[in-house]
Design a protein around this motif. Structure first.
Motif, PDB file in Angstrom:
ATOM      1  N   PRO A   1       1.054  -1.117  -0.642  1.00 16.10           N
ATOM      2  CA  PRO A   1      -0.005   0.157   0.193  1.00 16.10           C
ATOM      3  C   PRO A   1       0.832   1.460   0.038  1.00 16.10           C
ATOM      4  O   PRO A   1       0.213   2.469  -0.573  1.00 16.10           O
ATOM      5  N   SER A   2       2.324   1.244  -0.017  1.00 17.69           N
ATOM      6  CA  SER A   2       3.092   2.491   0.409  1.00 17.69           C
ATOM      7  C   SER A   2       4.328   2.403   0.554  1.00 17.69           C
ATOM      8  O   SER A   2       5.122   0.973   0.089  1.00 17.69           O
ATOM      9  N   GLY A   3       5.112   3.491   0.585  1.00 18.32           N
ATOM     10  CA  GLY A   3       6.042   2.959  -0.223  1.00 18.32           C
ATOM     11  C   GLY A   3       6.858   2.651  -2.093  1.00 18.32           C
ATOM     12  O   GLY A   3       6.101   3.525  -2.498  1.00 18.32           O
ATOM     13  N   SER A   4       7.960   2.557  -1.901  1.00 15.77           N
ATOM     14  CA  SER A   4       8.684   2.534  -3.323  1.00 15.77           C
ATOM     15  C   SER A   4       7.844   1.720  -3.915  1.00 15.77           C
ATOM     16  O   SER A   4       8.070   2.104  -5.009  1.00 15.77           O
ATOM     17  N   LEU A   5       7.221   0.805  -3.578  1.00 19.75           N
ATOM     18  CA  LEU A   5       6.618  -0.172  -4.675  1.00 19.75           C
ATOM     19  C   LEU A   5       5.305  -0.290  -4.777  1.00 19.75           C
ATOM     20  O   LEU A   5       4.366  -1.928  -4.699  1.00 19.75           O
ATOM     21  N   SER A   6       5.014   0.914  -3.615  1.00 18.31           N
ATOM     22  CA  SER A   6       3.513   0.930  -3.821  1.00 18.31           C
ATOM     23  C   SER A   6       2.627   0.471  -5.180  1.00 18.31           C
ATOM     24  O   SER A   6       2.995   1.111  -5.981  1.00 18.31           O
ATOM     25  N   GLY A   7       1.398   0.092  -5.377  1.00 15.84           N
ATOM     26  CA  GLY A   7       1.060  -0.482  -6.181  1.00 15.84           C
ATOM     27  C   GLY A   7       1.342  -1.535  -7.019  1.00 15.84           C
ATOM     28  O   GLY A   7       0.704  -1.984  -7.823  1.00 15.84           O
ATOM     29  N   LEU A   8       1.941  -1.617  -6.361  1.00 13.89           N
ATOM     30  CA  LEU A   8       2.537  -3.939  -6.530  1.00 13.89           C
ATOM     31  C   LEU A   8       1.898  -4.316  -5.953  1.00 13.89           C
ATOM     32  O   LEU A   8       1.524  -5.048  -4.633  1.00 13.89           O
ATOM     33  N   ARG A   9       0.390  -5.289  -6.814  1.00 14.89           N
ATOM     34  CA  ARG A   9       0.299  -6.399  -6.321  1.00 14.89           C
ATOM     35  C   ARG A   9       0.825  -8.398  -6.530  1.00 14.89           C
ATOM     36  O   ARG A   9       1.449  -8.205  -7.585  1.00 14.89           O
ATOM     37  N   PHE A  10       0.036  -9.315  -5.929  1.00 14.44           N
ATOM     38  CA  PHE A  10       0.622 -10.841  -5.797  1.00 14.44           C
ATOM     39  C   PHE A  10      -1.023 -11.169  -5.884  1.00 14.44           C
ATOM     40  O   PHE A  10      -1.358 -10.773  -4.708  1.00 14.44           O
ATOM     41  N   ALA A  11      -1.357 -12.388  -6.686  1.00 15.10           N
ATOM     42  CA  ALA A  11      -2.664 -12.744  -6.486  1.00 15.10           C
ATOM     43  C   ALA A  11      -2.286 -14.408  -6.878  1.00 15.10           C
ATOM     44  O   ALA A  11      -1.537 -15.110  -7.689  1.00 15.10           O
ATOM     45  N   MET A  12      -2.748 -14.753  -6.101  1.00 15.71           N
ATOM     46  CA  MET A  12      -3.172 -16.486  -6.691  1.00 15.71           C
ATOM     47  C   MET A  12      -4.202 -17.303  -6.083  1.00 15.71           C
ATOM     48  O   MET A  12      -5.225 -16.843  -5.716  1.00 15.71           O
ATOM     49  N   GLU A  13      -5.152 -17.785  -7.144  1.00 12.22           N
ATOM     50  CA  GLU A  13      -5.550 -18.255  -7.072  1.00 12.22           C
ATOM     51  C   GLU A  13      -6.155 -19.604  -7.984  1.00 12.22           C
ATOM     52  O   GLU A  13      -5.472 -20.388  -8.719  1.00 12.22           O
TER      53      GLU A  13
END
Length: 344
Positions: free
Chosen positions: A303-315
């Motif tokens: 949610p914050s910091g230099s990598l804000s907006g990076l997502r990981f997901a699995m289904e």
């Protein structure tokens, strides 16, 4: 048991929708947001959200699909039964797909999306006589281009429409050597081809709602095939309804449950290079069906910091119900991993 599981899944989803709509908020004008961990749908759902003007998002997905055993309608049958009418029976098929995507919003209402993929297929087969063997195919798949148009976003609810086209960039001429054709290659059956060979239109409608801790989504999509490809056939149209509910565990982590209803129509036309009596997958009567699938997923966002907006997901996706036309390998399970990165 599956009927009870399905009933429970739908009860949870519609309870989640009611909760998301009625959960008290301090300001009725709060907008639905994709910034939460549950602000994206399960990773298997495409075109689930729009972006603000000037935003970009890049994504990578890996999907593994496994099919095992033969169904006739809703009932499993043996390879021996298949071999009473065909020279070869499929035993198992797997597909691996690497998918790259990009989204860009030139305006506050319109988001553009492009997706490209690389596909690898393997099918294990049992002949009436001789040893078991495997066929393989791989290559670049069809490219999909879409526009997503925001219809409204208010009171923690949003809706958008999708209109797109699939370009026939994937191969429909995949061949491999089999014991019956050695040393020559022969055309592989329809499921082993990489692309559709036709220009396909896609339309969809997605509704989203959020509460303080739960979110709900519903997406209706249709994929319509136009004309026939250079090999004299076209794959069946697809009609898909996805419903999901997600729970926000922390500001960076959510879990989800999804139920999908899917109808795939039969292939129309025939590939002249295929013998429909060789293997069930080469007979267009053995194509299409009705499916109810379920999925359990995890979404994580920084949610914050230099990598804000990076997502990981699995289904993890598994079938609840399958009614297949003719004789087909039945779906066993799918696993999808994804990475997404948004630039604001």
């Amino acid at each position: 048991m599956k009927k009870y599981i399905l009933a429970l899944a739908y009860t949870l989803m519609f309870s989640g929708l009611s909760f998301a709509q009625n959960e008290p908020v301090q300001n009725d004008n709060i907008l639905w947001t994709s910034g939460r961990p549950d602000g994206h749908a399960p990773i298997s759902v495409m075109g689930d959200h729009v972006h603000h003007k000037g935003e970009w998002m890049f994504s990578y997905r890996f999907m593994y699909m496994n099919m095992q055993h033969i169904n006739s309608g809703t009932h499993e049958i043996s390879a021996g039964t298949v071999l009473e009418n065909y020279m070869v029976s499929p035993e198992e098929m797997s597909m691996k797909m690497h998918m790259l995507g990009a989204m860009y919003a030139p305006s506050s209402n319109l988001t553009l999306m492009a997706m490209a993929n690389v596909v690898s297929n393997e099918m294990d087969l049992i002949p009436r006589m001789g040893e078991d063997f495997r066929t393989e195919s791989s290559g670049f798949g069809d490219i999909k281009l879409s526009g997503l148009y925001s219809l409204f976003n208010r009171n923690r609810q949003s809706m958008h429409a999708q209109l797109g086209i699939s370009l026939p960039t994937g191969s429909i001429d995949e061949k491999d050597v089999t014991p019956a054709s050695a040393p020559n290659e022969m055309f592989l059956p329809y499921p082993m081809q990489i692309g559709s060979g036709t220009f396909d239109g896609e339309a969809g409608l997605t509704y989203l709602a959020q509460g303080n801790f739960l979110s709900f989504g519903s997406q209706l999509k249709g994929l319509i095939r136009f004309g026939e490809n250079d090999n004299g056939y076209r794959f069946g149209n697809r009609y898909q309804l996805n419903n999901w509910i997600a729970g926000k565990l922390t500001n960076s982590l959510s879990i989800s449950a999804r139920v999908e209803g899917l109808i795939i129509e039969e292939i129309e036309g025939t590939q002249p290079g295929l013998n429909p009596m060789m293997v069930p997958a080469a007979n267009t009567a053995n194509s299409g069906g009705k499916y109810i699938n379920s999925g359990l997923g995890v979404n994580m966002v920084i949610p914050s910091g230099s990598l804000s907006g990076l997502r990981f997901a699995m289904e993890y996706e598994f079938p609840l119900y399958q009614d297949l036309n003719g004789l087909q390998l039945k779906n066993n399970n799918n696993i999808i991993f994804g990475v997404q990165y948004a630039l604001h």
